[in-house]
Structures are given as C-alpha cells and as structure tokens.
Scaffold this motif. Structure first.
Motif, PDB file in Angstrom:
ATOM      1  N   GLN A 123       9.150   0.212  -8.841  1.00 31.12           N
ATOM      2  CA  GLN A 123       9.571   1.552  -8.425  1.00 31.12           C
ATOM      3  C   GLN A 123       8.925   2.622  -9.311  1.00 31.12           C
ATOM      4  OE1 GLN A 123      13.644   2.885  -9.238  1.00 31.12           O
ATOM      5  NE2 GLN A 123      13.785   3.456  -7.072  1.00 31.12           N
ATOM      6  N   LEU A 177       5.130   2.731  -8.345  1.00 28.26           N
ATOM      7  CA  LEU A 177       4.852   3.200  -6.985  1.00 28.26           C
ATOM      8  C   LEU A 177       5.367   4.613  -6.722  1.00 28.26           C
ATOM      9  CD1 LEU A 177       5.793   0.060  -4.878  1.00 28.26           C
ATOM     10  CD2 LEU A 177       3.547   1.134  -4.951  1.00 28.26           C
ATOM     11  N   HIS A 198       9.569   7.297  -3.525  1.00 27.07           N
ATOM     12  CA  HIS A 198       9.376   7.418  -2.078  1.00 27.07           C
ATOM     13  C   HIS A 198       8.665   6.191  -1.501  1.00 27.07           C
ATOM     14  CE1 HIS A 198       8.886   9.212   1.827  1.00 27.07           C
ATOM     15  NE2 HIS A 198       7.580   8.959   1.765  1.00 27.07           N
ATOM     16  N   LYS A 199       7.529   5.809  -2.095  1.00 25.87           N
ATOM     17  CA  LYS A 199       6.778   4.661  -1.577  1.00 25.87           C
ATOM     18  C   LYS A 199       7.572   3.371  -1.762  1.00 25.87           C
ATOM     19  CE  LYS A 199       2.376   2.449  -1.233  1.00 25.87           C
ATOM     20  NZ  LYS A 199       0.959   2.479  -1.484  1.00 25.87           N
ATOM     21  N   PHE A 200       8.220   3.233  -2.903  1.00 23.95           N
ATOM     22  CA  PHE A 200       9.051   2.048  -3.145  1.00 23.95           C
ATOM     23  C   PHE A 200      10.141   1.966  -2.081  1.00 23.95           C
ATOM     24  CE2 PHE A 200      12.678  -0.110  -5.108  1.00 23.95           C
ATOM     25  CZ  PHE A 200      12.078  -1.281  -5.553  1.00 23.95           C
ATOM     26  N   SER A 213      10.104   3.211   0.905  1.00 25.52           N
ATOM     27  CA  SER A 213       9.553   2.881   2.223  1.00 25.52           C
ATOM     28  C   SER A 213       9.243   1.396   2.339  1.00 25.52           C
ATOM     29  CB  SER A 213       8.317   3.727   2.528  1.00 25.52           C
ATOM     30  OG  SER A 213       7.228   3.366   1.726  1.00 25.52           O
ATOM     31  N   LEU A 214       8.855   0.767   1.244  1.00 26.91           N
ATOM     32  CA  LEU A 214       8.581  -0.671   1.265  1.00 26.91           C
ATOM     33  C   LEU A 214       9.860  -1.496   1.330  1.00 26.91           C
ATOM     34  CD1 LEU A 214       5.763  -1.074  -1.410  1.00 26.91           C
ATOM     35  CD2 LEU A 214       5.539  -1.384   1.060  1.00 26.91           C
ATOM     36  N   ALA A 245       4.207  -5.858   2.899  1.00 25.17           N
ATOM     37  CA  ALA A 245       4.941  -5.106   1.873  1.00 25.17           C
ATOM     38  C   ALA A 245       4.969  -5.878   0.558  1.00 25.17           C
ATOM     39  CB  ALA A 245       6.362  -4.807   2.348  1.00 25.17           C
ATOM     40  N   THR A 255       1.710  -5.507  -1.254  1.00 27.77           N
ATOM     41  CA  THR A 255       1.643  -4.201  -1.921  1.00 27.77           C
ATOM     42  C   THR A 255       2.401  -4.246  -3.249  1.00 27.77           C
ATOM     43  OG1 THR A 255       1.423  -3.034   0.166  1.00 27.77           O
ATOM     44  CG2 THR A 255       2.195  -1.740  -1.711  1.00 27.77           C
ATOM     45  N   THR A 267       0.851  -3.883  -7.060  1.00 32.68           N
ATOM     46  CA  THR A 267       1.407  -2.876  -7.959  1.00 32.68           C
ATOM     47  C   THR A 267       1.745  -3.478  -9.316  1.00 32.68           C
ATOM     48  OG1 THR A 267       2.291  -1.618  -6.122  1.00 32.68           O
ATOM     49  CG2 THR A 267       3.321  -1.252  -8.266  1.00 32.68           C
TER      50      THR A 267
END
Length: 127
Positions: free
Chosen positions: A31, A34, A37-39, A41-42, A117, A120, A124
């Motif tokens: 988190q 990333l 927000h992106k975390f 969404s995943l 996901a 990704t 990360t």
C-alpha cells in the motif's frame, strides 16, 4: 481475512497474531509503495484488508538483516525491505519467516483478486 490468517498459521506454523501481523506488514508495504488509491483498486474487492493493515507493527530500521530477504524479493527497494524485516522482528519472527509469507499470501490472493492484480503486487514488492 480470517481465511488468510488461518492459512498462514497452518502452513507456516506461526500463531494467529503473528500470521495477521505478518500479512498486515506485507499489505502495508504494498500500500505504501503503490499509494492508497491504486492499492484500493487492486484489493478493493477483498474485505478486511484495511482492518488487517491497521494491525501492522510500526516500522523501524533493521537494514543489516536485508541480505536474504532482498534476494527473495529480487532486490530492489531497501527501505521497503527494511520495514518488512523490522516489522516481522517485532512479531518475534525471523527474516526467513518474512520470505515464506509472500508466496503464501500471493497464492491465496490469486483466487480472490485474480492473477493480474497479484502480478502487480508482486512487482511492487520486488522493485
């Protein structure tokens, strides 16, 4: 997240507090790297992640323990790895435990959020 905690406890022979804390540390590291927000969404469809992250021990520096863990994650971000190793130490877990948590968590997530996901998240944590 109870299912993940139970899986970690049984597969890695750690208690439920250590399993929850270790998972929280891994998720918090992802988190932080990333961004929320992106975390979100995943992992948005995976209930309980935010509650689990709140259980993560506070970060602290233990850079001298990075060696093997950096190799397990493919090198990369030393600060991220230091925070993970430090957090695991606060749970009474070793660097080797930290190395074992990641593949179990990623395999669990494949069935919950999908392979893309998970890839990704892995990238990360590696980079």
């Amino acid at each position: 997240m109870k299912e993940l905690v139970d899986l970690l406890s049984s597969q890695l022979k750690v208690d439920s507090k250590q399993a929850a804390g270790g998972a929280a540390i891994i998720f918090k590291a992802a988190q932080d790297k990333l961004g929320a927000h992106k975390f979100g969404s995943l992992l948005g469809g995976l209930g309980g992640v935010d509650d689990l992250i709140r259980q993560a021990p506070a970060a602290g520096g233990m850079g001298k323990l990075l060696g093997g863990f950096a190799g397990a994650l493919g090198g990369g971000n030393a600060a991220l790895i230091a925070n993970i190793v430090s957090g695991f130490s606060k749970l009474g877990l070793t660097q080797q435990h930290a190395q074992q948590f990641v593949p179990v968590i990623m395999e669990f997530l494949k069935g919950k959020i999908g392979k893309s996901a998970v890839e990704t998240l892995e990238k990360t944590l590696r980079g």
